[in-house]
Design an enzyme around this catalytic site. Sequence first.
Site, PDB file in Angstrom:
ATOM      1  N   ALA A   1       0.862  -1.176   0.000  1.00 21.59           N
ATOM      2  CA  ALA A   1       0.000   0.000   0.000  1.00 21.59           C
ATOM      3  C   ALA A   1       0.900   1.228   0.000  1.00 21.59           C
ATOM      4  O   ALA A   1       2.052   1.168   0.426  1.00 21.59           O
ATOM      5  CB  ALA A   1      -0.894  -0.007   1.235  1.00 21.59           C
TER       6      ALA A   1
ATOM      7  N   GLY B   1       0.616  -4.980   0.967  1.00 18.57           N
ATOM      8  CA  GLY B   1      -0.605  -5.008   0.161  1.00 18.57           C
ATOM      9  C   GLY B   1      -0.385  -5.661  -1.203  1.00 18.57           C
ATOM     10  O   GLY B   1      -1.330  -6.206  -1.781  1.00 18.57           O
TER      11      GLY B   1
ATOM     12  N   GLU C   1      -0.744  -9.240  -0.612  1.00 19.45           N
ATOM     13  CA  GLU C   1      -2.169  -9.489  -0.333  1.00 19.45           C
ATOM     14  C   GLU C   1      -3.011  -9.429  -1.602  1.00 19.45           C
ATOM     15  O   GLU C   1      -3.954 -10.201  -1.766  1.00 19.45           O
ATOM     16  CB  GLU C   1      -2.667  -8.469   0.695  1.00 19.45           C
ATOM     17  CG  GLU C   1      -1.996  -8.665   2.036  1.00 19.45           C
ATOM     18  CD  GLU C   1      -2.332  -7.561   3.021  1.00 19.45           C
ATOM     19  OE1 GLU C   1      -1.875  -6.423   2.803  1.00 19.45           O
ATOM     20  OE2 GLU C   1      -3.068  -7.827   3.979  1.00 19.45           O
TER      21      GLU C   1
ATOM     22  N   GLU D   1       4.675  -5.183   6.964  1.00 18.42           N
ATOM     23  CA  GLU D   1       3.967  -4.097   7.654  1.00 18.42           C
ATOM     24  C   GLU D   1       4.453  -3.901   9.084  1.00 18.42           C
ATOM     25  O   GLU D   1       4.478  -2.784   9.597  1.00 18.42           O
ATOM     26  CB  GLU D   1       2.452  -4.376   7.685  1.00 18.42           C
ATOM     27  CG  GLU D   1       1.747  -4.227   6.349  1.00 18.42           C
ATOM     28  CD  GLU D   1       1.654  -5.510   5.552  1.00 18.42           C
ATOM     29  OE1 GLU D   1       2.458  -6.447   5.805  1.00 18.42           O
ATOM     30  OE2 GLU D   1       0.785  -5.585   4.680  1.00 18.42           O
TER      31      GLU D   1
HETATM   32  C1  HXC Z   1       5.116   4.236  -1.284  1.00 20.92           C
HETATM   33  C2  HXC Z   1       6.991   3.210  -2.113  1.00 20.92           C
HETATM   34  C3  HXC Z   1       6.571   1.964  -1.569  1.00 20.92           C
HETATM   35  C4  HXC Z   1       5.342   1.942  -0.862  1.00 20.92           C
HETATM   36  C5  HXC Z   1       8.460   1.675  -2.573  1.00 20.92           C
HETATM   37  N1  HXC Z   1       8.160   2.968  -2.726  1.00 20.92           N
HETATM   38  N2  HXC Z   1       7.514   1.045  -1.874  1.00 20.92           N
HETATM   39  N3  HXC Z   1       6.259   4.325  -1.965  1.00 20.92           N
HETATM   40  N4  HXC Z   1       4.647   3.089  -0.747  1.00 20.92           N
HETATM   41  N5  HXC Z   1       4.861   0.814  -0.329  1.00 20.92           N
HETATM   42  C6  HXC Z   1       8.946   3.996  -3.433  1.00 20.92           C
HETATM   43  C7  HXC Z   1      10.175   4.387  -2.668  1.00 20.92           C
HETATM   44  O1  HXC Z   1       9.858   5.364  -1.689  1.00 20.92           O
HETATM   45  C8  HXC Z   1      11.026   4.969  -3.764  1.00 20.92           C
HETATM   46  O2  HXC Z   1      10.585   6.273  -4.069  1.00 20.92           O
HETATM   47  C9  HXC Z   1      10.704   4.092  -4.947  1.00 20.92           C
HETATM   48  O3  HXC Z   1       9.435   3.474  -4.641  1.00 20.92           O
HETATM   49  C10 HXC Z   1      11.714   2.969  -5.169  1.00 20.92           C
HETATM   50  O4  HXC Z   1      11.881   2.284  -3.943  1.00 20.92           O
HETATM   51  P1  HXC Z   1      13.306   2.096  -3.232  1.00 20.92           P
HETATM   52  O5  HXC Z   1      13.016   1.850  -1.801  1.00 20.92           O
HETATM   53  O6  HXC Z   1      14.224   3.203  -3.591  1.00 20.92           O
HETATM   54  O7  HXC Z   1      13.808   0.792  -3.958  1.00 20.92           O
HETATM   55  P2  HXC Z   1      14.742  -0.359  -3.380  1.00 20.92           P
HETATM   56  O8  HXC Z   1      15.866   0.243  -2.586  1.00 20.92           O
HETATM   57  O9  HXC Z   1      15.071  -1.239  -4.548  1.00 20.92           O
HETATM   58  O10 HXC Z   1      13.846  -1.158  -2.337  1.00 20.92           O
HETATM   59  C11 HXC Z   1      12.669  -1.844  -2.770  1.00 20.92           C
HETATM   60  C12 HXC Z   1      11.821  -2.242  -1.549  1.00 20.92           C
HETATM   61  C13 HXC Z   1      11.520  -0.962  -0.716  1.00 20.92           C
HETATM   62  C14 HXC Z   1      12.555  -3.275  -0.691  1.00 20.92           C
HETATM   63  C15 HXC Z   1      10.534  -2.869  -2.107  1.00 20.92           C
HETATM   64  O11 HXC Z   1      11.018   0.046  -1.600  1.00 20.92           O
HETATM   65  C16 HXC Z   1      10.532  -1.181   0.361  1.00 20.92           C
HETATM   66  O12 HXC Z   1      10.858  -1.720   1.410  1.00 20.92           O
HETATM   67  N6  HXC Z   1       9.310  -0.694   0.156  1.00 20.92           N
HETATM   68  C17 HXC Z   1       8.248  -0.727   1.152  1.00 20.92           C
HETATM   69  C18 HXC Z   1       7.740  -2.142   1.331  1.00 20.92           C
HETATM   70  C19 HXC Z   1       6.680  -2.173   2.412  1.00 20.92           C
HETATM   71  O13 HXC Z   1       6.922  -1.834   3.574  1.00 20.92           O
HETATM   72  N7  HXC Z   1       5.445  -2.555   2.026  1.00 20.92           N
HETATM   73  C20 HXC Z   1       4.341  -2.562   2.946  1.00 20.92           C
HETATM   74  C21 HXC Z   1       3.601  -1.251   2.871  1.00 20.92           C
HETATM   75  S1  HXC Z   1       2.314  -1.183   4.046  1.00 20.92           S
HETATM   76  P3  HXC Z   1      11.626   7.473  -4.338  1.00 20.92           P
HETATM   77  O14 HXC Z   1      10.727   8.654  -4.512  1.00 20.92           O
HETATM   78  O15 HXC Z   1      12.535   7.543  -3.168  1.00 20.92           O
HETATM   79  O16 HXC Z   1      12.330   7.062  -5.609  1.00 20.92           O
HETATM   80  C22 HXC Z   1       1.118  -2.128   3.370  1.00 20.92           C
HETATM   81  C23 HXC Z   1      -0.105  -2.245   4.176  1.00 20.92           C
HETATM   82  C24 HXC Z   1      -1.006  -3.287   3.524  1.00 20.92           C
HETATM   83  O17 HXC Z   1       1.223  -2.654   2.308  1.00 20.92           O
HETATM   84  C25 HXC Z   1      -2.285  -3.310   4.223  1.00 20.92           C
HETATM   85  C26 HXC Z   1      -3.220  -2.397   3.598  1.00 20.92           C
HETATM   86  C27 HXC Z   1      -2.814  -0.982   3.814  1.00 20.92           C
END
Ligand code: HXC
Length: 260
Positions: free
Chosen positions: A68, A111, A114, A134
């Site tokens: 998400a 998400g 999911e 998360e």
């Molecule tokens: C918003 C995101 C994002 C996310 C990545 N980006 N995931 N933006 N929401 N979930 C953005 C980063 O900020 C970054 O933007 C760009 O995408 C590229 O990501 P990087 O982190 O620079 O890439 P990398 O170093 O290769 O790492 C990839 C990654 C990492 C390991 C997937 O991006 C990551 O950990 N992302 C978050 C994963 C996460 O926590 N997901 C759960 C979210 S909560 P910029 O602008 O800096 O280039 C969720 C809740 C679900 O899903 C339940 C319902 C809500």
Amino acid sequence: PSDDTRSTILVERRERVGLITLNRPKSLNALNRRLAAEVLAALHEFDADDRIGAIVITGSMRAFAAGADIAEMVDKTFVELNADDILSDWDQVRFIKKPIIAAVGGYALGGGCELALLCDFIVASEDAQFGQPEIKLGILPGIGGSQRLTHSAGKALAMDLVLTGRTIGATEAKAAGIVARVVPAGDLLQTALEAAHTIAGYNAPAVRMAKEAVNRAFEASLAEGLMHERRLFQAAFATEGQKEGMHAFLAKRAPVFRNR
Ligand code: HXC
């Protein structure tokens, strides 16, 4: 949204298959509200269209979806989320009657994992990574991960993933029952589309019933599920496709299903 106003996904028709490609590359296909609305609209459109028999959802080589959209969620309060549930669009995916295949390459996190689990089955590329990170953000899964992972993989791995936030690869996800097939990255979309084309070529009412029957296993007792399956089996004999499929077999020819 119509084709020209969509901004977060690409929508195509490949013969009888509807293809939805998540397309927010700058954020690794983070699922924001707009994307949810567009995916849902496309799913409903395909579900209502007799010319479509199955649906594929995919992302990019780098990410199916990294979760998400954290930027969209960061400042939300409990009251806001409770009053205006930004995730509730996704609940509707389970009411889509046509089969949905997730073609997952790269990250399927939070998400994103999911959403893949919301689909009917997952075809993953060898480099796919699944996880529910998360917990690292101070929250927990919100569109069914804690429930669907537990159903598909069992409590041990579901607890491990949800509580530690660690990520697993495609091979481990397949061994755990999360993923149906693992293929080389270059074959991912083709494999998913071929599976979808195969499904779309069958007797459409029977396909709907088969999906309904399998899903029943998640919601009902064994006795109730078996009864449901038996009634659906009987109902399949009310379709033209049953007569066609069986007569074609006996006549040693290929069936031609007209989907009624
Ligand atoms: C918003 C995101 C994002 C996310 C990545 N980006 N995931 N933006 N929401 N979930 C953005 C980063 O900020 C970054 O933007 C760009 O995408 C590229 O990501 P990087 O982190 O620079 O890439 P990398 O170093 O290769 O790492 C990839 C990654 C990492 C390991 C997937 O991006 C990551 O950990 N992302 C978050 C994963 C996460 O926590 N997901 C759960 C979210 S909560 P910029 O602008 O800096 O280039 C969720 C809740 C679900 O899903 C339940 C319902 C809500």
